[in-house]
Design a protein around this motif. Sequence first.
Motif, mmCIF file in Angstrom:
data_model
loop_
_atom_site.group_PDB
_atom_site.id
_atom_site.type_symbol
_atom_site.label_atom_id
_atom_site.label_comp_id
_atom_site.label_asym_id
_atom_site.label_seq_id
_atom_site.Cartn_x
_atom_site.Cartn_y
_atom_site.Cartn_z
ATOM 1 N N ALA A 66 0.937 -1.252 -0.039
ATOM 2 C CA ALA A 66 -0.157 -0.013 0.102
ATOM 3 C C ALA A 66 0.822 1.122 0.057
ATOM 4 N N ILE A 67 0.382 2.220 -0.716
ATOM 5 C CA ILE A 67 1.063 3.573 -0.799
ATOM 6 C C ILE A 67 0.344 4.449 0.109
ATOM 7 N N GLY A 68 0.942 5.446 0.956
ATOM 8 C CA GLY A 68 0.367 6.196 1.833
ATOM 9 C C GLY A 68 1.365 6.976 2.566
ATOM 10 N N GLU A 69 0.992 7.884 3.671
ATOM 11 C CA GLU A 69 1.729 8.535 4.542
ATOM 12 C C GLU A 69 2.961 7.498 5.049
ATOM 13 N N ASN A 70 4.141 8.041 4.825
ATOM 14 C CA ASN A 70 5.453 7.051 5.485
ATOM 15 C C ASN A 70 5.224 5.546 5.135
ATOM 16 N N LYS A 71 4.588 5.134 4.090
ATOM 17 C CA LYS A 71 4.690 3.695 3.356
ATOM 18 C C LYS A 71 4.362 3.529 2.002
ATOM 19 N N PRO A 72 4.941 2.544 1.382
ATOM 20 C CA PRO A 72 5.447 1.330 2.131
ATOM 21 C C PRO A 72 6.821 1.271 2.707
ATOM 22 N N THR A 73 6.945 0.961 3.995
ATOM 23 C CA THR A 73 8.335 0.790 4.588
ATOM 24 C C THR A 73 9.013 -0.333 3.929
ATOM 25 N N ARG A 74 10.399 -0.125 4.172
ATOM 26 C CA ARG A 74 11.392 -1.301 3.666
ATOM 27 C C ARG A 74 10.863 -2.499 4.289
ATOM 28 N N ALA A 75 10.488 -2.457 5.452
ATOM 29 C CA ALA A 75 10.116 -3.921 6.141
ATOM 30 C C ALA A 75 8.956 -4.541 5.440
ATOM 31 N N SER A 76 8.048 -3.726 5.293
ATOM 32 C CA SER A 76 6.829 -4.312 4.387
ATOM 33 C C SER A 76 7.171 -4.778 3.293
ATOM 34 N N ILE A 77 8.085 -4.197 2.236
ATOM 35 C CA ILE A 77 8.425 -4.658 0.982
ATOM 36 C C ILE A 77 9.325 -6.045 1.185
ATOM 37 N N HIS A 78 10.087 -5.811 2.063
ATOM 38 C CA HIS A 78 11.140 -7.182 2.228
ATOM 39 C C HIS A 78 10.426 -8.346 2.898
ATOM 40 N N ALA A 79 9.364 -8.110 3.654
ATOM 41 C CA ALA A 79 8.606 -9.270 4.329
ATOM 42 C C ALA A 79 7.520 -9.802 3.335
ATOM 43 N N ASN A 80 7.115 -9.163 2.618
ATOM 44 C CA ASN A 80 6.217 -9.556 1.440
ATOM 45 C C ASN A 80 7.100 -10.319 0.265
ATOM 46 N N ALA A 81 8.158 -9.755 -0.037
ATOM 47 C CA ALA A 81 8.905 -10.492 -1.123
ATOM 48 C C ALA A 81 9.548 -11.459 -0.381
ATOM 49 N N HIS A 82 9.944 -11.722 0.801
ATOM 50 C CA HIS A 82 10.534 -12.915 1.331
ATOM 51 C C HIS A 82 9.674 -14.008 1.382
ATOM 52 N N ALA A 83 8.319 -13.701 1.597
ATOM 53 C CA ALA A 83 7.274 -14.572 1.717
ATOM 54 C C ALA A 83 6.986 -15.271 0.164
ATOM 55 N N LEU A 84 6.743 -14.340 -0.714
ATOM 56 C CA LEU A 84 6.898 -14.706 -2.077
ATOM 57 C C LEU A 84 7.803 -15.488 -2.582
ATOM 58 N N ALA A 85 9.017 -15.343 -2.215
ATOM 59 C CA ALA A 85 10.224 -16.257 -2.583
ATOM 60 C C ALA A 85 10.080 -17.496 -1.955
ATOM 61 N N ARG A 86 9.793 -17.706 -0.829
ATOM 62 C CA ARG A 86 9.462 -18.967 0.186
ATOM 63 C C ARG A 86 8.339 -19.706 -0.620
ATOM 64 N N TYR A 87 7.135 -19.220 -0.923
ATOM 65 C CA TYR A 87 6.122 -19.751 -1.687
ATOM 66 C C TYR A 87 6.767 -20.450 -2.952
ATOM 67 N N ALA A 88 7.311 -19.518 -3.874
ATOM 68 C CA ALA A 88 7.597 -20.004 -4.922
ATOM 69 C C ALA A 88 8.575 -21.268 -5.049
ATOM 70 N N ALA A 89 9.624 -21.151 -4.211
ATOM 71 C CA ALA A 89 10.470 -22.214 -3.837
ATOM 72 C C ALA A 89 9.502 -23.589 -3.608
ATOM 73 N N LEU A 90 8.655 -23.388 -2.798
ATOM 74 C CA LEU A 90 7.836 -24.646 -2.272
ATOM 75 C C LEU A 90 7.211 -25.040 -3.707
ATOM 76 N N CYS A 91 6.531 -24.299 -4.493
ATOM 77 C CA CYS A 91 5.746 -24.370 -5.301
ATOM 78 C C CYS A 91 6.685 -25.560 -6.496
ATOM 79 N N GLN A 92 7.925 -24.719 -6.625
ATOM 80 C CA GLN A 92 8.689 -25.425 -7.504
ATOM 81 C C GLN A 92 9.193 -27.156 -7.111
ATOM 82 N N GLU A 93 9.476 -27.070 -6.005
ATOM 83 C CA GLU A 93 9.871 -28.411 -5.392
ATOM 84 C C GLU A 93 8.712 -29.534 -5.668
ATOM 85 N N ALA A 94 7.182 -28.915 -5.707
ATOM 86 C CA ALA A 94 6.067 -29.685 -5.745
ATOM 87 C C ALA A 94 5.753 -30.032 -7.364
#
Length: 340
Positions: free
Chosen positions: A141-169
């Motif tokens: 989300a875009i707004g006052e003082n957002k997105p934070t680096r923490a938000s971008i990193h946390a969501n990108a990290h989850a996307l990557a873990r999900y993608a790796a698990l998909c390819q494993e399956a």
Amino acid sequence: MSRLSDIAHQLVAPGKGILAADESTGTIKKRLDTIGVESTETTRRDYREMLFGATEAMTSYISGVILFDETLRQSASDGTSFVDMLRAMNCLPGIKVDIGAKPMPGYADETVTEGLDGLRERLNEYARIGAAFAKWRAVIAIGENKPTRASIHANAHALARYAALCQEAGIVPIVEPEVLADGKPGDHTIEVCERVTTDTLGEVFEQLRLAGVELDGMILKPNMVIPGVNGPKVSVEDVAERTVRTLKATVPPIVPGIAFLSGGQTSEQASANLSAMQHVSKLPWALTFSYGRALQADALAAWAGKPENVEAARAAFTHRARMNSLASRGEWAPELDRAA
């Protein structure tokens, strides 16, 4: 090419795109409420069967369908499973696997998408049922003082873990980091969207590399670079140029394709912007669509839950699918859209 790469390339075959029919039970209820239809397992099935039975659309313009858990397990009224129904039309079944964006601890008004717990087991089951690909949506989300680096990193990290698990399956991951156009207040400029989208995609691909994801066996599903829904209006050409510039700065050429979401746009705007991108410059990836509302809205209104309206609804869906097929080839024009 690997099997994952083969599937990814099939999903972005020339002139074809992906139908997002993965609305949760709560979301599909809201859609059915707009036409005065009660949301039950039967009405939800009937609605999806109306869409999937549009043979011309499904065989000519749609390469895959993202399903919800309930829908992946459902059968049409004649007893044919939706998985078999789609595969008979050379259309790949997919599955949404995240459980939604939840409040991010310590960061007011920001979210992180959850669903990693038990995902390995769920993916193995979905593969057995017949899912060829999956989808996980992160919300920025875009707004006052957002997105934070923490938000971008946390969501990108989850996307990557999900993608790796998909390819494993043996499942192709659709990676969807959406920078919202319709979040509150939604008055940001296209320049702000370009900056945030560039930052987000840069972090997503860094995390994908660290997770060991095979980039030739995935699909990216990003937002277009557009202003907020309450922001300053811009031209189609500006959207196309900024979106392509952002993608070239962040997306490796090995990725087979980019299937845009349509958030914050009308059906016609989504088609116009996609078509214009094909003319900006030579691109290393296929650019196509993965729309939900922008493909379904006209069909839903035409159907209205009545059996006698099924063919008219399928015609409306086929028209929108054809328009977006033309857009994915750079051949869409407003006069074609309005001729139906």
